[in-house]
Design a protein around this motif. Sequence first.
Motif, PDB file in Angstrom:
ATOM      1  N   THR A 250       0.814  -1.220   0.000  1.00 13.56           N
ATOM      2  CA  THR A 250       0.000   0.000   0.000  1.00 13.56           C
ATOM      3  C   THR A 250       0.847   1.270   0.000  1.00 13.56           C
ATOM      4  O   THR A 250       0.307   2.363   0.203  1.00 13.56           O
ATOM      5  CB  THR A 250      -0.940   0.005   1.219  1.00 13.56           C
ATOM      6  OG1 THR A 250      -0.162  -0.080   2.413  1.00 13.56           O
ATOM      7  CG2 THR A 250      -1.929  -1.129   1.150  1.00 13.56           C
ATOM      8  N   ALA A 251       2.140   1.144  -0.227  1.00 11.35           N
ATOM      9  CA  ALA A 251       2.999   2.328  -0.290  1.00 11.35           C
ATOM     10  C   ALA A 251       2.559   3.200  -1.467  1.00 11.35           C
ATOM     11  O   ALA A 251       2.161   2.706  -2.526  1.00 11.35           O
ATOM     12  CB  ALA A 251       4.457   1.920  -0.447  1.00 11.35           C
ATOM     13  N   ARG A 252       2.633   4.481  -1.269  1.00 11.09           N
ATOM     14  CA  ARG A 252       2.170   5.436  -2.272  1.00 11.09           C
ATOM     15  C   ARG A 252       2.864   5.226  -3.614  1.00 11.09           C
ATOM     16  O   ARG A 252       2.213   5.212  -4.662  1.00 11.09           O
ATOM     17  CB  ARG A 252       2.397   6.851  -1.750  1.00 11.09           C
ATOM     18  CG  ARG A 252       1.955   7.929  -2.690  1.00 11.09           C
ATOM     19  CD  ARG A 252       2.243   9.297  -2.077  1.00 11.09           C
ATOM     20  NE  ARG A 252       2.009  10.337  -3.035  1.00 11.09           N
ATOM     21  CZ  ARG A 252       0.906  11.084  -3.084  1.00 11.09           C
ATOM     22  NH1 ARG A 252      -0.045  10.866  -2.220  1.00 11.09           N
ATOM     23  NH2 ARG A 252       0.780  12.022  -3.994  1.00 11.09           N
ATOM     24  N   GLU A 253       4.176   5.052  -3.607  1.00 14.75           N
ATOM     25  CA  GLU A 253       4.926   4.885  -4.844  1.00 14.75           C
ATOM     26  C   GLU A 253       4.477   3.628  -5.587  1.00 14.75           C
ATOM     27  O   GLU A 253       4.352   3.611  -6.813  1.00 14.75           O
ATOM     28  CB  GLU A 253       6.428   4.812  -4.554  1.00 14.75           C
ATOM     29  CG  GLU A 253       7.027   6.086  -3.989  1.00 14.75           C
ATOM     30  CD  GLU A 253       6.764   6.240  -2.493  1.00 14.75           C
ATOM     31  OE1 GLU A 253       6.512   5.222  -1.826  1.00 14.75           O
ATOM     32  OE2 GLU A 253       6.794   7.383  -2.024  1.00 14.75           O
TER      33      GLU A 253
ATOM     34  N   ALA B 149       2.721   3.509  -9.254  1.00 12.61           N
ATOM     35  CA  ALA B 149       3.311   2.720 -10.333  1.00 12.61           C
ATOM     36  C   ALA B 149       2.291   1.759 -10.925  1.00 12.61           C
ATOM     37  O   ALA B 149       2.253   1.537 -12.144  1.00 12.61           O
ATOM     38  CB  ALA B 149       4.525   1.955  -9.817  1.00 12.61           C
ATOM     39  N   LEU B 150       1.441   1.186 -10.109  1.00 13.54           N
ATOM     40  CA  LEU B 150       0.409   0.273 -10.592  1.00 13.54           C
ATOM     41  C   LEU B 150      -0.692   1.018 -11.344  1.00 13.54           C
ATOM     42  O   LEU B 150      -1.301   0.468 -12.272  1.00 13.54           O
ATOM     43  CB  LEU B 150      -0.204  -0.526  -9.440  1.00 13.54           C
ATOM     44  CG  LEU B 150       0.680  -1.587  -8.782  1.00 13.54           C
ATOM     45  CD1 LEU B 150       0.000  -2.165  -7.549  1.00 13.54           C
ATOM     46  CD2 LEU B 150       0.999  -2.700  -9.769  1.00 13.54           C
ATOM     47  N   ALA B 151      -0.925   2.278 -10.967  1.00 13.46           N
ATOM     48  CA  ALA B 151      -1.998   3.039 -11.590  1.00 13.46           C
ATOM     49  C   ALA B 151      -1.596   3.558 -12.989  1.00 13.46           C
ATOM     50  O   ALA B 151      -2.461   3.802 -13.821  1.00 13.46           O
ATOM     51  CB  ALA B 151      -2.396   4.209 -10.693  1.00 13.46           C
ATOM     52  N   ARG B 152      -0.313   3.703 -13.228  1.00 15.08           N
ATOM     53  CA  ARG B 152       0.145   4.209 -14.532  1.00 15.08           C
ATOM     54  C   ARG B 152       0.052   3.104 -15.576  1.00 15.08           C
ATOM     55  O   ARG B 152       0.457   1.980 -15.330  1.00 15.08           O
ATOM     56  CB  ARG B 152       1.586   4.682 -14.432  1.00 15.08           C
ATOM     57  CG  ARG B 152       1.728   5.920 -13.608  1.00 15.08           C
ATOM     58  CD  ARG B 152       3.132   6.472 -13.682  1.00 15.08           C
ATOM     59  NE  ARG B 152       3.279   7.515 -12.687  1.00 15.08           N
ATOM     60  CZ  ARG B 152       4.272   7.606 -11.840  1.00 15.08           C
ATOM     61  NH1 ARG B 152       5.236   6.725 -11.858  1.00 15.08           N
ATOM     62  NH2 ARG B 152       4.311   8.581 -10.978  1.00 15.08           N
TER      63      ARG B 152
END
Length: 70
Positions: free
Chosen positions: A59-62, A66-69
Motif C-alpha cells: 500500500t505504499a504510495r509509490e 506505479a500500478l496506476a500508470r
Amino acid sequence: MKDYWLLILFGIFFILALGRTHVRNQSTRLGYEIGRLKKQEVTLLERRSHLKVQLARITARERLLALARP
C-alpha cells in the motif's frame, strides 16, 4: 477392631496420595500446555509483524502510483 482402624487410616493415606499425584500430573500437563501456547503466540506475533510489513509495501504510495500508470 484395631486392624479395622488401621485399614481405614491406610485407605485415607492412599486416597490422599492418589489425589496429590493427580494434582501434580495435572499441573505438569498444564505447564506444558502453557509452554506450547506461548511458543504459538511468539510464532503468531512474528507472522503478524511480517504481514504488516508486506501490507506497508503493497500500500505504499509509490507502489500504488506505479500500478496506476498504464
